[in-house]
Design an enzyme around this catalytic site. Structure first.
Site: not given
Length: 408
Positions: A80, A175
């Site tokens: 991400d 994350e």
């Protein structure tokens, strides 16, 4: 075009921005699109045990090429990108043979990345630098790490004559919103130790990070017409300002570096009736971290004593802790990485992370997991950049770590 650059340019074309405040993991379904692509590529490389779970985590195995009893080593990166800045429609620009001058990012707006603002650009004079066009972030955090691991995997899988033990690969969602380790299958991953490939400039090597918490502050006011509000109005906006002004003025990210912690006001919204503020709390010292949380509680208590019980509500939640105490019994991981860097003529820069990684959480879940560089700079914004040569060096570094781990 180098293999790692090929991978990187492909991965940043996927919009994988995560979203804060969402209970589901992944917080955005579009992260799974890149996960599917990575799994497809891993299968094409003949990796084994390729799995995507329901939460979008990708796992794979590079099988051992020797019968020697070598502990299983893992490498982890996240897919991400930060919610802080758009990651959609990334238009990378490659500045070939960088001349050491300011870099014009966008012809239309005149946006320029200035050497005076980012003097470390000069370290990469003569190299090829990938930048944004100023309308999005680049995505090197952490698609550079993903690309570097994938390039390493591709090389090892195509060269079975190179001796090494079993290697496990893991790619995580979310994350950037602190959820990357929430559903990581540490037991199923099966590695004894691992590295996250999620650092910054070439040479960074980290096994200390912040202790981290979030503080969500809600303030309940009373809205009365200002013409007749004497003794009746409780302005939530003014109380929010009072709350913030009671925090230590210099415990602020703009005044801190190194091991210094902070309170960071990340968002603020509201009206006379209701106000809300979101803080992140950080400190490398566990004692100072606890003191910061206690301090914010004392502010809450004081304002409630002044304006009435329940006026201020603070929801405190720990996010992750300093992995130092979990890495210190496994300092050979740092020694191996440092020795690998030195053999590749990379200067090791052992520094505390002024942030966190999936590795911090994973270390507390039984997988010691220090962090190594990807080569990028200025993450989470329009001035993000990464030198191509740094990514290539990191691929060499991963291969050298595998080699040294095998020799150990």
């Amino acid at each position: 075009m180098s293999e790692v650059l090929n991978h990187f340019l492909k991965y940043i074309s996927y919009d994988t921005q995560s979203k804060d405040g969402v209970e589901a993991v992944p917080s955005t379904e579009k992260q799974k699109v890149l996960a599917q692509e990575l799994a497809s590529e891993l299968r094409a490389m003949k990796a084994e045990d390729v799995v995507i779970d329901d939460h979008g985590y990708v796992y794979a195995t590079i099988p051992a090429t020797t019968d020697r009893p070598i502990p299983v080593l893992g490498f982890v990166s996240h897919m991400d990108t930060s919610p802080a800045f758009s990651g959609a429609g990334v238009k990378p620009q490659i500045v070939k043979n960088y001349d050491g001058n300011d870099i014009l990012l966008n012809q239309e707006t005149g946006l320029t990345m200035k050497v005076s603002d980012f003097p470390y650009l000069l370290k990469y004079k003569g190299q090829d630098i990938i930048t944004t066009d100023g309308t999005t972030l680049l995505g090197a955090d952490d698609k550079a790490g993903v690309a570097e691991i994938m390039t390493m995997a591709e090389f090892l899988l195509s060269h079975p004559e190179i001796p090494h033990g079993k290697i496990r690969i893991g790619f995580t969602p979310d994350e950037e919103v602190g959820r990357g380790a929430d559903f990581f299958d540490v037991k199923g991953f099966g590695a004894e130790v691992a590295y996250t490939v999620d650092g910054g400039g070439l040479g960074e090597l980290e096994y200390e990070n912040f202790n981290a918490a979030s503080a969500k502050v809600k303030i309940h006011g009373t809205s009365i017409h200002p013409g007749s509000s004497k003794g009746k109005m409780k302005n939530a906006l003014l109380m929010a300002m009072e709350f913030h002004n009671m925090l230590p003025a210099f415990d602020n990210p703009m005044y801190t570096d190194g091991y210094e912690g902070f309170f960071h006001l990340d968002s603020m919204k509201g009206s006379v009736e209701e106000a809300a503020m979101d803080y992140i709390i950080r400190d490398h010292s566990k004692d100072k971290f606890e003191e910061k949380k206690q301090f914010i509680r004392r502010v809450e208590e004081y304002l409630n004593s002044r304006y009435g019980a329940g006026t201020v509500e603070v929801l405190l939640r720990d996010s992750y802790f300093n992995m130092k105490e979990k890495i210190e019994p496994h300092m050979y991981l740092i020694d191996i990485a440092k020795a690998a860097m030195e053999e590749l003529e990379i200067e090791p820069l052992v520094t505390p992370i002024r942030g966190g990684t999936d590795g911090a959480r994973l270390s507390y879940e039984g997988l010691p997991c220090p962090n190594i560089c990807t080569g990028g700079y200025n993450y989470h914004g329009k001035f993000e950049f990464i030198p191509v040569q740094s990514m290539e060096k990191v691929v060499d570094l991963l291969l050298k770590i595998v080699d040294k781990f095998t020799e150990r």
